[in-house]
Write a protein that holds these residues in place. Sequence first.
Motif, PDB file in Angstrom:
ATOM      1  N   PHE A  71      17.404  67.724  76.870  1.00  0.00           N
ATOM      2  CA  PHE A  71      18.450  67.520  77.868  1.00  0.00           C
ATOM      3  C   PHE A  71      19.753  68.113  77.358  1.00  0.00           C
ATOM      4  CE2 PHE A  71      18.967  63.871  75.108  1.00  0.00           C
ATOM      5  CZ  PHE A  71      20.334  63.644  75.068  1.00  0.00           C
ATOM      6  N   SER A  72      20.627  68.458  78.313  1.00  0.00           N
ATOM      7  CA  SER A  72      21.992  68.879  78.021  1.00  0.00           C
ATOM      8  C   SER A  72      22.939  67.883  78.662  1.00  0.00           C
ATOM      9  CB  SER A  72      22.262  70.280  78.551  1.00  0.00           C
ATOM     10  OG  SER A  72      21.403  71.221  77.969  1.00  0.00           O
ATOM     11  N   ALA A  73      24.144  67.728  78.098  1.00  0.00           N
ATOM     12  CA  ALA A  73      25.077  66.737  78.616  1.00  0.00           C
ATOM     13  C   ALA A  73      26.512  67.156  78.334  1.00  0.00           C
ATOM     14  CB  ALA A  73      24.787  65.373  77.995  1.00  0.00           C
ATOM     15  N   VAL A  74      27.413  66.739  79.237  1.00  0.00           N
ATOM     16  CA  VAL A  74      28.846  66.980  79.035  1.00  0.00           C
ATOM     17  C   VAL A  74      29.626  65.929  79.816  1.00  0.00           C
ATOM     18  CG1 VAL A  74      28.882  68.655  80.933  1.00  0.00           C
ATOM     19  CG2 VAL A  74      30.754  68.637  79.262  1.00  0.00           C
ATOM     20  N   TYR A  75      30.743  65.496  79.248  1.00  0.00           N
ATOM     21  CA  TYR A  75      31.631  64.547  79.907  1.00  0.00           C
ATOM     22  C   TYR A  75      32.923  65.260  80.303  1.00  0.00           C
ATOM     23  CZ  TYR A  75      34.964  60.729  80.516  1.00  0.00           C
ATOM     24  OH  TYR A  75      35.931  59.884  81.009  1.00  0.00           O
ATOM     25  N   PHE A  76      33.399  65.010  81.534  1.00  0.00           N
ATOM     26  CA  PHE A  76      34.651  65.592  82.019  1.00  0.00           C
ATOM     27  C   PHE A  76      35.727  64.520  82.041  1.00  0.00           C
ATOM     28  CE2 PHE A  76      31.412  68.409  83.752  1.00  0.00           C
ATOM     29  CZ  PHE A  76      31.941  69.658  83.445  1.00  0.00           C
ATOM     30  N   ASP A  77      36.758  64.719  81.264  1.00  0.00           N
ATOM     31  CA  ASP A  77      37.851  63.754  81.144  1.00  0.00           C
ATOM     32  C   ASP A  77      38.948  64.106  82.148  1.00  0.00           C
ATOM     33  OD1 ASP A  77      39.376  61.682  80.266  1.00  0.00           O
ATOM     34  OD2 ASP A  77      40.158  62.743  78.513  1.00  0.00           O
ATOM     35  N   GLY A  78      38.605  64.003  83.411  1.00  0.00           N
ATOM     36  CA  GLY A  78      39.526  64.377  84.483  1.00  0.00           C
ATOM     37  C   GLY A  78      38.755  65.048  85.593  1.00  0.00           C
ATOM     38  N   ASN A  79      39.487  65.565  86.550  1.00  0.00           N
ATOM     39  CA  ASN A  79      38.853  66.178  87.711  1.00  0.00           C
ATOM     40  C   ASN A  79      38.299  67.549  87.334  1.00  0.00           C
ATOM     41  OD1 ASN A  79      37.965  66.722  90.245  1.00  0.00           O
ATOM     42  ND2 ASN A  79      40.002  67.003  91.164  1.00  0.00           N
ATOM     43  N   ASN A  80      37.073  67.532  86.819  1.00  0.00           N
ATOM     44  CA  ASN A  80      36.373  68.745  86.389  1.00  0.00           C
ATOM     45  C   ASN A  80      37.098  69.459  85.251  1.00  0.00           C
ATOM     46  OD1 ASN A  80      33.803  69.451  87.479  1.00  0.00           O
ATOM     47  ND2 ASN A  80      34.591  71.516  87.815  1.00  0.00           N
ATOM     48  N   ILE A  81      37.856  68.725  84.439  1.00  0.00           N
ATOM     49  CA  ILE A  81      38.607  69.327  83.339  1.00  0.00           C
ATOM     50  C   ILE A  81      38.276  68.611  82.039  1.00  0.00           C
ATOM     51  CG2 ILE A  81      40.494  70.072  84.842  1.00  0.00           C
ATOM     52  CD1 ILE A  81      42.108  67.650  83.819  1.00  0.00           C
ATOM     53  N   ASN A  82      38.746  69.239  80.932  1.00  0.00           N
ATOM     54  CA  ASN A  82      38.601  68.662  79.592  1.00  0.00           C
ATOM     55  C   ASN A  82      37.169  68.255  79.267  1.00  0.00           C
ATOM     56  OD1 ASN A  82      41.418  68.915  79.335  1.00  0.00           O
ATOM     57  ND2 ASN A  82      41.732  66.855  80.200  1.00  0.00           N
ATOM     58  N   PRO A  83      36.228  69.204  79.336  1.00  0.00           N
ATOM     59  CA  PRO A  83      34.840  68.859  78.973  1.00  0.00           C
ATOM     60  C   PRO A  83      34.764  68.456  77.502  1.00  0.00           C
ATOM     61  CG  PRO A  83      35.091  71.233  79.170  1.00  0.00           C
ATOM     62  CD  PRO A  83      36.373  70.638  79.671  1.00  0.00           C
ATOM     63  N   ALA A  84      33.994  67.430  77.222  1.00  0.00           N
ATOM     64  CA  ALA A  84      33.907  66.916  75.846  1.00  0.00           C
ATOM     65  C   ALA A  84      32.489  66.435  75.570  1.00  0.00           C
ATOM     66  CB  ALA A  84      34.892  65.776  75.649  1.00  0.00           C
ATOM     67  N   GLY A  85      32.131  66.448  74.272  1.00  0.00           N
ATOM     68  CA  GLY A  85      30.858  65.893  73.835  1.00  0.00           C
ATOM     69  C   GLY A  85      29.647  66.636  74.340  1.00  0.00           C
ATOM     70  N   TYR A  86      29.830  67.900  74.731  1.00  0.00           N
ATOM     71  CA  TYR A  86      28.701  68.590  75.348  1.00  0.00           C
ATOM     72  C   TYR A  86      27.754  69.162  74.295  1.00  0.00           C
ATOM     73  CZ  TYR A  86      31.913  72.583  74.736  1.00  0.00           C
ATOM     74  OH  TYR A  86      32.795  73.507  74.236  1.00  0.00           O
ATOM     75  N   GLY A  87      26.492  69.256  74.678  1.00  0.00           N
ATOM     76  CA  GLY A  87      25.468  69.807  73.802  1.00  0.00           C
ATOM     77  C   GLY A  87      24.101  69.695  74.446  1.00  0.00           C
ATOM     78  N   THR A  88      23.124  70.294  73.775  1.00  0.00           N
ATOM     79  CA  THR A  88      21.742  70.227  74.222  1.00  0.00           C
ATOM     80  C   THR A  88      20.915  69.580  73.127  1.00  0.00           C
ATOM     81  OG1 THR A  88      21.994  72.177  75.615  1.00  0.00           O
ATOM     82  CG2 THR A  88      19.754  71.594  74.988  1.00  0.00           C
ATOM     83  N   TYR A  89      19.941  68.773  73.531  1.00  0.00           N
ATOM     84  CA  TYR A  89      19.194  67.958  72.591  1.00  0.00           C
ATOM     85  C   TYR A  89      17.699  68.095  72.834  1.00  0.00           C
ATOM     86  CZ  TYR A  89      23.736  65.662  72.098  1.00  0.00           C
ATOM     87  OH  TYR A  89      25.065  65.393  71.889  1.00  0.00           O
ATOM     88  N   ALA A  90      16.942  67.891  71.771  1.00  0.00           N
ATOM     89  CA  ALA A  90      15.487  67.803  71.866  1.00  0.00           C
ATOM     90  C   ALA A  90      15.066  66.386  71.523  1.00  0.00           C
ATOM     91  CB  ALA A  90      14.818  68.791  70.911  1.00  0.00           C
ATOM     92  N   ILE A  91      14.120  65.856  72.268  1.00  0.00           N
ATOM     93  CA  ILE A  91      13.541  64.553  71.921  1.00  0.00           C
ATOM     94  C   ILE A  91      12.552  64.775  70.788  1.00  0.00           C
ATOM     95  CG2 ILE A  91      12.175  62.610  72.725  1.00  0.00           C
ATOM     96  CD1 ILE A  91      14.951  62.728  73.922  1.00  0.00           C
ATOM     97  N   MET A  92      12.751  64.069  69.680  1.00  0.00           N
ATOM     98  CA  MET A  92      11.929  64.259  68.490  1.00  0.00           C
ATOM     99  C   MET A  92      11.093  63.024  68.190  1.00  0.00           C
ATOM    100  SD  MET A  92      12.489  67.328  67.565  1.00  0.00           S
ATOM    101  CE  MET A  92      11.753  67.331  65.933  1.00  0.00           C
ATOM    102  N   SER A  93      10.639  62.352  69.227  1.00  0.00           N
ATOM    103  CA  SER A  93       9.830  61.164  69.036  1.00  0.00           C
ATOM    104  C   SER A  93       8.666  61.185  70.006  1.00  0.00           C
ATOM    105  CB  SER A  93      10.676  59.900  69.241  1.00  0.00           C
ATOM    106  OG  SER A  93      11.363  59.964  70.479  1.00  0.00           O
ATOM    107  N   GLY A  94       7.681  60.338  69.725  1.00  0.00           N
ATOM    108  CA  GLY A  94       6.486  60.292  70.541  1.00  0.00           C
ATOM    109  C   GLY A  94       6.732  59.668  71.902  1.00  0.00           C
TER     110      GLY A  94
END
Length: 836
Positions: free
Chosen positions: A135-158
């Motif tokens: 999954f990929s994720a990003v948080y917008f701290d305002g009206n579609n502005i200041n994207p933060a904490g974004y990244g893409t992840y792999a699930i590494m568990s069963g």
Amino acid sequence: MRKGIILKIIAILAVLIMVSSVTLFSHDHENSYKSSVVPVKKNIYFTGNLSRDFDGNIIGINNHASPWGANNVIKKLYLAYNETDLFIGVYENISYNSLMIFITNVTNDIYGTSNISNMNTWNRDITFEGTMNYFSAVYFDGNNINPAGYGTYAIMSGKNSTPLAKPINSTFAFFPGNNTTEIAIPFSQMFQHGFNGNLSFGISAFVVGGSGPWVGSGIPYHQKGIYNDGNQASFLINDTIEINIPGIHVSPLPSYVDYPSYLLMSNWKNNDFWIATGIPDSYLGNYSYVHLSMQTVNIENKILPLKFYFDIFGHSISARLTPNNTINVRTNNSEFELIDPPYMNQTDVIQKSKSTIYSYISMPYIKYNASGNKISLYKYNLTLFFVNSSYNINNDSGMLNISIVSGPGTSIIGLSTNSTYMNPDYIKDVNHANVMKWLSKSKVSISGRYLIEYNMSQLLVKDDQNPFTGEIVASPSPVYFYNWVRDASFSAISLQDSGHIRSAMKYWDFMAGVQGVDTYNGTWQTRFNFWNGSVAGFVYPEFDSVGLFEIGIYNLFQVTHNISVIQKFMPNILASLEFQEKSIKKYGFIAEDHSIWEMEYGYWFWTQAINYLGIRDISRMPMIQNHNAVPVPPGPVPPGNMNIAMIAHKLKSNIIKYFYMDNIFAQYLVPVTNQYGNNNYTYFMANNTPDSSQILPIAMGFINPSSPMATSIVHNIYMILWNYRVGGLPRYYNDLYHYTEYGGYHESSGPSPPWIITTLFLALYDEKTGNMTGALNLMKWSYSHSQSWLLPEAVDPNFGSVIASTSPLTWSSAMYIIVSLNYRAMPPAPLPPGPP
């Protein structure tokens, strides 16, 4: 390579804070998407203009009103790809909320989860009818502005465990004025072990609440989950847009698992160096060095406070132990050969480079004498020599730092306990001659690659022995950088079996000296500090060490046929026998412990069987059988009231009586005592987990290896545990080590990684029952899963790649040596079938 993998890509707008209702952007139709799409193959350049960037690749439009308003809405979804990347575009407006993208494999992907409520990051009360893998994720701290904490992840568990997400590389582009987010995910990050075939995958988009099951709208809109309803336990996603991408080819990512991060180097006489090769290993944390270096310098049994760093502006790309027992390291700038000739007093680091390379040596300030091409360090009785290298000495804050500039061409940094530097060509010749002579002490019936691995295993075991204390490290890796008694005992047996008696004797002398230290008389602690032999506390007790010492000393007698050699160990043998006798009389078994796998406290089959074999072997020694019948040097003998044969018989009988069930031996027993009236009754609760460690005691003769009982046990263990994907035997059923246990490193892609030693246990059993072809195949499997001929502890259960953080493992090499020495091109007649 994995083929025909079906992916579902689900793009989710996770709304963390609900806002007032506003009418959603609308079209003439309520909601539209393509049920099956073959996207256009094209290179995407992120500009923020989705209709232009993803021209022809719109796959979904949402026209349902968002209950959370126009500032938190998804409108259109785009998708495209090229040879290397998957591109996703989202036309949206997000205010103080998050965008998430989920990738779900619905066929045979080994990772994944169907519930992310307990995920370690970005968890939501969302469930999937398929299995979410990335999954990929990003948080917008305002009206579609200041994207933060974004990244893409792999699930590494069963799929049936708590999901753990691990970051992978991706690219995000945000365009607030256009209300767009564009993301590129490399296929190489999604399929790090490679992929060939056609991808069929789906994509969906949603507006989701920040906690609980809150979901606002989606593409496709129709899902089993109820939108904007906090009463349901979770929002279930079951509908996706089907996507098909033909002919994807992803090469495996370059990996450093083919090379060790650490090695030991020794002249087998009076020095020992702990070498960090510079090969990175993220699982080693602070112990992962990015440069070739000497992290520990041990000379004349003194650890000197010196550290050597080579090619500090380069990085290592390969590292090997060579058949000449040198260490070869290649960096992006140069090639290094570290040579420490046996029994010589000079160590050379030979550098070959087309450009200038920079190195340095650091130590606390001491008096020195620099003259010409050498620096004398009198306090350490050490001289440094430099060939085609210049140096500069700096005293900084109490530290003596020597900066070295070498090359281009061939240059040398040498260390010597003599003041005279010997010609490097002479050093190489002496090294080659001494190593070849040492290797020639044993003869085996193998050739080709089997012989290469045999010789490399001998060198690894020898290099991993402390030339002063006699200890043998479990692995040069810092994870196992201790003398584990169990591992080291097998290593010593491999040394004496291969003709290196003095090396083995050093280890048994060490063992004799630490018997009873911080433990019961006649027993040993679990592990010891490799450099000084002090106790290094760990899981305790582990009483298999008692039987292994007895097995080792009897094996030494078999190899040497010299009673005088083993006579000095008789006090230790008698102390061990006394401990065993007391345990068996009191419990019917050897006392409870944690071995072989350092787990639950109980009566472990391994410990009981190994101790039986030890008692049996000792009973066969002349001074034990009848010390008056043979001329032996004066020394201690068993007390007359100790009936060793009776002790051995009672132990074996109890093992078979209580452990044998369901056509295998129980892994361990736990005694349970209940009171009935005035009497206490004890019974055993059996853990019947199939365990491959049972094979080795059987191969060593705990029961007749050719008996129906032995044949049935080994067959059942093989059928249950054998890995049919990559080969090899794991330790036991559902083994979570390297996966989720002990810190949850997830260095393994799944449970039950095959181990080299357990696979070689089976090879030894094959040899003992005359199946030389089977043994040879298992030996081939072992060296085929090595780090350039250095055998690891275990390999990944799905991909067969080396689990690097505990590699090389000395016991793996020792077992290969033992199996090689038992191999015969014309197998001897096995023991006839009969009772165990």
